[in-house]
Design a protein around this motif. Sequence first.
Motif, PDB file in Angstrom:
ATOM      1  N   VAL A  27       6.838   0.274   0.056  1.00  0.00           N
ATOM      2  CA  VAL A  27       6.099  -0.664  -0.781  1.00  0.00           C
ATOM      3  C   VAL A  27       4.902   0.106  -1.315  1.00  0.00           C
ATOM      4  O   VAL A  27       4.199   0.778  -0.562  1.00  0.00           O
ATOM      5  N   THR A  28       4.687   0.018  -2.628  1.00  0.00           N
ATOM      6  CA  THR A  28       3.562   0.685  -3.267  1.00  0.00           C
ATOM      7  C   THR A  28       2.465  -0.330  -3.558  1.00  0.00           C
ATOM      8  O   THR A  28       2.743  -1.437  -4.026  1.00  0.00           O
ATOM      9  N   GLY A  29       1.250   0.040  -3.288  1.00  0.00           N
ATOM     10  CA  GLY A  29       0.107  -0.790  -3.615  1.00  0.00           C
ATOM     11  C   GLY A  29      -0.966   0.057  -4.256  1.00  0.00           C
ATOM     12  O   GLY A  29      -0.894   1.294  -4.238  1.00  0.00           O
ATOM     13  N   TYR A  30      -1.941  -0.607  -4.825  1.00  0.00           N
ATOM     14  CA  TYR A  30      -3.051   0.109  -5.439  1.00  0.00           C
ATOM     15  C   TYR A  30      -4.282  -0.778  -5.432  1.00  0.00           C
ATOM     16  O   TYR A  30      -4.206  -1.979  -5.158  1.00  0.00           O
ATOM     17  N   PHE A  31      -5.414  -0.155  -5.696  1.00  0.00           N
ATOM     18  CA  PHE A  31      -6.676  -0.888  -5.826  1.00  0.00           C
ATOM     19  C   PHE A  31      -7.030  -0.934  -7.297  1.00  0.00           C
ATOM     20  O   PHE A  31      -6.971   0.070  -7.991  1.00  0.00           O
ATOM     21  N   GLU A  32      -7.382  -2.124  -7.783  1.00  0.00           N
ATOM     22  CA  GLU A  32      -7.705  -2.303  -9.194  1.00  0.00           C
ATOM     23  C   GLU A  32      -9.144  -1.895  -9.515  1.00  0.00           C
ATOM     24  O   GLU A  32      -9.432  -1.498 -10.640  1.00  0.00           O
ATOM     25  N   THR A  62      -0.135  -5.303  -4.573  1.00  0.00           N
ATOM     26  CA  THR A  62       1.192  -4.767  -4.262  1.00  0.00           C
ATOM     27  C   THR A  62       2.262  -5.485  -5.082  1.00  0.00           C
ATOM     28  O   THR A  62       3.436  -5.434  -4.752  1.00  0.00           O
ATOM     29  N   ASN A  63       1.820  -6.174  -6.125  1.00  0.00           N
ATOM     30  CA  ASN A  63       2.723  -6.949  -6.992  1.00  0.00           C
ATOM     31  C   ASN A  63       3.414  -8.091  -6.261  1.00  0.00           C
ATOM     32  O   ASN A  63       4.499  -8.517  -6.634  1.00  0.00           O
ATOM     33  N   ASN A  64       2.751  -8.593  -5.204  1.00  0.00           N
ATOM     34  CA  ASN A  64       3.256  -9.748  -4.474  1.00  0.00           C
ATOM     35  C   ASN A  64       2.046 -10.497  -3.933  1.00  0.00           C
ATOM     36  O   ASN A  64       1.392 -10.020  -2.999  1.00  0.00           O
ATOM     37  N   VAL A 159      10.617  -2.091  13.121  1.00  0.00           N
ATOM     38  CA  VAL A 159       9.214  -2.335  12.805  1.00  0.00           C
ATOM     39  C   VAL A 159       9.132  -2.843  11.368  1.00  0.00           C
ATOM     40  O   VAL A 159       9.798  -2.313  10.477  1.00  0.00           O
ATOM     41  N   VAL A 160       8.305  -3.858  11.124  1.00  0.00           N
ATOM     42  CA  VAL A 160       8.182  -4.425   9.781  1.00  0.00           C
ATOM     43  C   VAL A 160       7.341  -3.532   8.880  1.00  0.00           C
ATOM     44  O   VAL A 160       7.695  -3.269   7.739  1.00  0.00           O
ATOM     45  N   VAL A 161       6.197  -3.055   9.399  1.00  0.00           N
ATOM     46  CA  VAL A 161       5.291  -2.204   8.614  1.00  0.00           C
ATOM     47  C   VAL A 161       4.990  -0.940   9.410  1.00  0.00           C
ATOM     48  O   VAL A 161       4.532  -1.013  10.547  1.00  0.00           O
ATOM     49  N   SER A 162       5.208   0.217   8.799  1.00  0.00           N
ATOM     50  CA  SER A 162       4.949   1.468   9.515  1.00  0.00           C
ATOM     51  C   SER A 162       3.457   1.692   9.721  1.00  0.00           C
ATOM     52  O   SER A 162       2.623   1.118   9.021  1.00  0.00           O
TER      53      SER A 162
END
Length: 177
Positions: A27-32, A62-64, A159-162
């Motif tokens: 999952v890709t995320g970013y800070f605006e 993260t577009n969600n 594991v859900v999130v690494s």
Amino acid sequence: MATTKWKIDPAHSEIQFKVKHLMITNVTGYFEKFDLEVETEGDNFTKAKSIVFTANVDTINTNNQQRDTHLKSADFFDAANHAQLRFVGKQFEPSGEDYLLHGDLTIRGITKPITVKVEAAGTVVDPYGQTKAGFTVEGKIRRKEFGLTWDAVTEAGSVVVSDEIRIHCEIQLVKQA
């Protein structure tokens, strides 16, 4: 030698992270919203006197929307009590054709030393007469070291999130007059 001040060009910069979800996809995320100010000796980044980066946690995307709300909650970044993450660079050193940037990263009030790889793309003068410098920054951190300890396990035991978070930034700095 005189001190040169540089400021990030947010329209031409990106601060991203990637994390494994269910250990099968990223999952890709970013800070605006973020800021970076650098002071160098002349135009020499290896003689940086100050490197300070901040990102507003409330602008994580993260577009969600549901996931973003969870990331801002006390389970993860706790944006209500820790509005920013902060990196303060301590040493910028050559490493082969690239550089290593050592510094302190603070997330949720927890500060840890990290090292990121920096690729310098060069310095140019744009059509408006502004001097700009470009960099690609890559690194990894362990989220649990910074108090982002929420965990869940699927029925099958995955594991859900690494724990490992990969950082990727495209940075364009503008020389200040």
